[in-house]
Design a protein around this motif. Structure first.
Motif, PDB file in Angstrom:
ATOM      1  N   ILE A  51     114.479  72.973  69.493  1.00 43.39           N
ATOM      2  CA  ILE A  51     114.390  72.765  70.945  1.00 43.39           C
ATOM      3  C   ILE A  51     115.454  73.531  71.732  1.00 43.39           C
ATOM      4  CG2 ILE A  51     113.221  70.549  70.761  1.00 43.39           C
ATOM      5  CD1 ILE A  51     115.789  69.131  71.276  1.00 43.39           C
ATOM      6  N   VAL A  52     116.665  73.634  71.202  1.00 43.03           N
ATOM      7  CA  VAL A  52     117.728  74.304  71.964  1.00 43.03           C
ATOM      8  C   VAL A  52     117.424  75.789  72.180  1.00 43.03           C
ATOM      9  CG1 VAL A  52     120.176  74.915  72.025  1.00 43.03           C
ATOM     10  CG2 VAL A  52     119.484  72.616  71.338  1.00 43.03           C
ATOM     11  N   PRO A  53     116.987  76.550  71.164  1.00 39.65           N
ATOM     12  CA  PRO A  53     116.620  77.950  71.428  1.00 39.65           C
ATOM     13  C   PRO A  53     115.532  78.089  72.492  1.00 39.65           C
ATOM     14  CG  PRO A  53     116.889  77.610  69.077  1.00 39.65           C
ATOM     15  CD  PRO A  53     116.944  76.250  69.711  1.00 39.65           C
ATOM     16  N   LYS A  54     114.554  77.184  72.505  1.00 45.88           N
ATOM     17  CA  LYS A  54     113.497  77.243  73.519  1.00 45.88           C
ATOM     18  C   LYS A  54     114.070  77.017  74.910  1.00 45.88           C
ATOM     19  CE  LYS A  54     109.787  75.659  70.439  1.00 45.88           C
ATOM     20  NZ  LYS A  54     108.847  74.551  70.140  1.00 45.88           N
ATOM     21  N   TRP A  55     114.988  76.048  75.038  1.00 45.66           N
ATOM     22  CA  TRP A  55     115.609  75.804  76.336  1.00 45.66           C
ATOM     23  C   TRP A  55     116.424  77.005  76.791  1.00 45.66           C
ATOM     24  CZ3 TRP A  55     117.793  70.294  74.925  1.00 45.66           C
ATOM     25  CH2 TRP A  55     116.732  69.369  74.934  1.00 45.66           C
ATOM     26  N   LEU A  56     117.192  77.576  75.875  1.00 47.11           N
ATOM     27  CA  LEU A  56     118.031  78.723  76.217  1.00 47.11           C
ATOM     28  C   LEU A  56     117.189  79.914  76.668  1.00 47.11           C
ATOM     29  CD1 LEU A  56     120.560  78.513  73.240  1.00 47.11           C
ATOM     30  CD2 LEU A  56     121.149  78.200  75.658  1.00 47.11           C
ATOM     31  N   SER A  57     116.142  80.205  75.925  1.00 48.74           N
ATOM     32  CA  SER A  57     115.331  81.385  76.232  1.00 48.74           C
ATOM     33  C   SER A  57     114.524  81.218  77.512  1.00 48.74           C
ATOM     34  CB  SER A  57     114.389  81.704  75.065  1.00 48.74           C
ATOM     35  OG  SER A  57     113.471  80.655  74.860  1.00 48.74           O
ATOM     36  N   SER A  58     114.190  79.965  77.865  1.00 45.50           N
ATOM     37  CA  SER A  58     113.351  79.735  79.045  1.00 45.50           C
ATOM     38  C   SER A  58     114.149  79.560  80.328  1.00 45.50           C
ATOM     39  CB  SER A  58     112.469  78.497  78.832  1.00 45.50           C
ATOM     40  OG  SER A  58     113.272  77.334  78.676  1.00 45.50           O
ATOM     41  N   SER A  59     115.481  79.421  80.233  1.00 43.93           N
ATOM     42  CA  SER A  59     116.270  79.216  81.446  1.00 43.93           C
ATOM     43  C   SER A  59     117.564  80.028  81.423  1.00 43.93           C
ATOM     44  CB  SER A  59     116.579  77.727  81.631  1.00 43.93           C
ATOM     45  OG  SER A  59     117.258  77.504  82.850  1.00 43.93           O
ATOM     46  N   MET A  60     118.575  79.546  80.758  1.00 39.62           N
ATOM     47  CA  MET A  60     119.904  80.152  80.829  1.00 39.62           C
ATOM     48  C   MET A  60     119.911  81.632  80.456  1.00 39.62           C
ATOM     49  SD  MET A  60     123.442  78.939  78.957  1.00 39.62           S
ATOM     50  CE  MET A  60     123.410  77.329  79.736  1.00 39.62           C
ATOM     51  N   LEU A  61     119.152  81.999  79.433  1.00 43.10           N
ATOM     52  CA  LEU A  61     119.168  83.373  78.937  1.00 43.10           C
ATOM     53  C   LEU A  61     117.871  84.116  79.254  1.00 43.10           C
ATOM     54  CD1 LEU A  61     120.735  82.718  75.392  1.00 43.10           C
ATOM     55  CD2 LEU A  61     121.905  83.073  77.581  1.00 43.10           C
ATOM     56  N   SER A  62     117.084  83.582  80.166  1.00 48.65           N
ATOM     57  CA  SER A  62     115.746  84.135  80.415  1.00 48.65           C
ATOM     58  C   SER A  62     115.779  85.536  81.009  1.00 48.65           C
ATOM     59  CB  SER A  62     114.940  83.206  81.327  1.00 48.65           C
ATOM     60  OG  SER A  62     115.591  83.060  82.588  1.00 48.65           O
ATOM     61  N   ASP A  63     116.850  85.906  81.691  1.00 49.15           N
ATOM     62  CA  ASP A  63     116.932  87.226  82.326  1.00 49.15           C
ATOM     63  C   ASP A  63     117.458  88.311  81.382  1.00 49.15           C
ATOM     64  OD1 ASP A  63     116.000  86.179  84.698  1.00 49.15           O
ATOM     65  OD2 ASP A  63     117.996  85.788  85.507  1.00 49.15           O
ATOM     66  N   GLN A  64     117.818  87.938  80.185  1.00 45.48           N
ATOM     67  CA  GLN A  64     118.393  88.913  79.261  1.00 45.48           C
ATOM     68  C   GLN A  64     117.308  89.713  78.538  1.00 45.48           C
ATOM     69  OE1 GLN A  64     121.072  86.853  76.603  1.00 45.48           O
ATOM     70  NE2 GLN A  64     122.558  86.418  78.211  1.00 45.48           N
ATOM     71  N   GLU A  65     117.681  90.899  78.105  1.00 49.87           N
ATOM     72  CA  GLU A  65     116.793  91.691  77.272  1.00 49.87           C
ATOM     73  C   GLU A  65     116.546  90.943  75.954  1.00 49.87           C
ATOM     74  OE1 GLU A  65     115.235  94.500  77.999  1.00 49.87           O
ATOM     75  OE2 GLU A  65     116.105  94.454  80.020  1.00 49.87           O
ATOM     76  N   PRO A  66     115.363  91.099  75.372  1.00 50.17           N
ATOM     77  CA  PRO A  66     115.023  90.339  74.153  1.00 50.17           C
ATOM     78  C   PRO A  66     116.071  90.444  73.044  1.00 50.17           C
ATOM     79  CG  PRO A  66     113.083  91.415  74.997  1.00 50.17           C
ATOM     80  CD  PRO A  66     114.225  91.900  75.845  1.00 50.17           C
ATOM     81  N   ALA A  67     116.608  91.637  72.819  1.00 51.43           N
ATOM     82  CA  ALA A  67     117.590  91.804  71.743  1.00 51.43           C
ATOM     83  C   ALA A  67     118.875  91.033  72.049  1.00 51.43           C
ATOM     84  CB  ALA A  67     117.904  93.282  71.533  1.00 51.43           C
ATOM     85  N   ASP A  68     119.328  91.101  73.307  1.00 47.79           N
ATOM     86  CA  ASP A  68     120.541  90.383  73.702  1.00 47.79           C
ATOM     87  C   ASP A  68     120.307  88.874  73.647  1.00 47.79           C
ATOM     88  OD1 ASP A  68     121.893  92.756  74.174  1.00 47.79           O
ATOM     89  OD2 ASP A  68     121.305  92.824  76.287  1.00 47.79           O
TER      90      ASP A  68
END
Length: 302
Positions: free
Chosen positions: A202-219
């Protein structure tokens, strides 16, 4: 910036005319923060630090908390976003997951988590679901490796692994390991495995959908890997109560904004925090879930 003594003095001065001075002062501080940010403010506070070692209920994140959040959100303009002030030792992963789902359903991704002092374990997981975490030099989050029935799920796996290896190389240790493993209830290993899988998913999903959503996929992938390897890995953190301060959290890849970058915000947040600490010191309060528009759920103990 008022310190704890200043807030206690403010409360004591009001006590002469107002018996509920702790509530009056605390609510005034919440309102001031709301007026400054022009955002919704909900405070989730546990009094675990003031009753440490005592058998006090309602200190941890649990499913009852949903009722407190439903109560505080009623009547808010959710389009203004949410500043969630979080002070908790952690608690149920599934309760935290449900709270995040509910808060996102109401406020979308416009959620900031502010940590005046400590947001540990499942509290750290909730913080990871926000678009940013606001921390000061005094603030900390912590590892969120799951515990099941008060026992580290990772530690249980390590113990079973060690038992298997020792029995294979030293069969005479079998009776000793049988006694040690019998302390766990049936299917406990499976429970621990599922808890680890849940926290890991669940934590990776939350991070990728909000806090880190603007980052490039590799970053994004690299930062998520760093966060999970450091916060969901007792081999790395060593101790579940390990304090992860702002500089470390930033180095792991979390989007942390320093409270000190806005002196007015820092003064308002820490004054509010001291008001909550004063409440716990002066009353038999276990938990408070409270909003700036004067709605609250306050759980007390005998």
């Amino acid at each position: 910036m008022p310190c704890l003594n200043d807030i206690l003095n403010e409360i004591n001065a009001l006590n002469v005319t107002q018996p509920n001075a702790v509530d009056v002062v605390r609510k005034a501080k919440i309102k001031k923060l709301n007026e400054y940010t022009e955002r919704n403010v909900i405070c989730y506070y546990s009094g675990w630090l003031s009753v440490e070692g005592k058998p006090v209920p309602n200190l941890s994140i649990d499913d009852m908390d949903k009722n407190g959040f439903m109560n505080t959100i009623e009547g808010l303009d959710c389009s203004l976003g949410l500043d969630l002030i979080l002070h908790t030792p952690g608690g149920s992963i599934t309760a935290a997951e449900s709270l995040v789902y509910y808060l996102r359903a109401k406020f979308g991704k416009d959620i900031r988590v502010i940590v005046p002092q400590m947001a540990m374990s499942a509290g750290t997981m909730i913080a990871c679901s926000a678009k940013e975490i606001i921390m000061g030099h005094q603030s900390c989050i912590g590892p969120f490796d799951p515990f099941v029935k008060g026992v580290s799920a990772f530690a249980v796996f390590e113990e079973f692994k060690r038992a298997t290896e020792e029995i294979q190389t030293h069969p005479h240790t079998l009776p000793l390991w049988q006694v040690m493993i019998q302390k766990y209830p049936p299917a406990f290993l499976e429970e621990c495995e599922k808890a680890i899988e849940l926290a890991t998913s669940i934590v990776p999903k939350w991070l990728s959908s909000s806090m880190l959503s603007d980052q490039e996929p590799a970053d994004q992938d690299a930062n998520i890997k760093s966060i999970m390897e450091n916060l969901n890995n007792p081999g790395q953190t060593k101790e579940h109560s390990r304090h992860i301060h702002a500089d470390k959290a930033i180095s792991l890849g979390l989007n942390v904004v320093m409270m000190e970058s806005d002196q007015n915000l820092q003064d308002l947040v820490l004054s509010l925090h001291h008001a909550y600490m004063a409440t716990f010191l002066n009353t038999n309060t276990a938990k408070i879930i409270e909003s700036h528009h004067d709605r609250s759920l306050i759980l007390k103990y005998a």
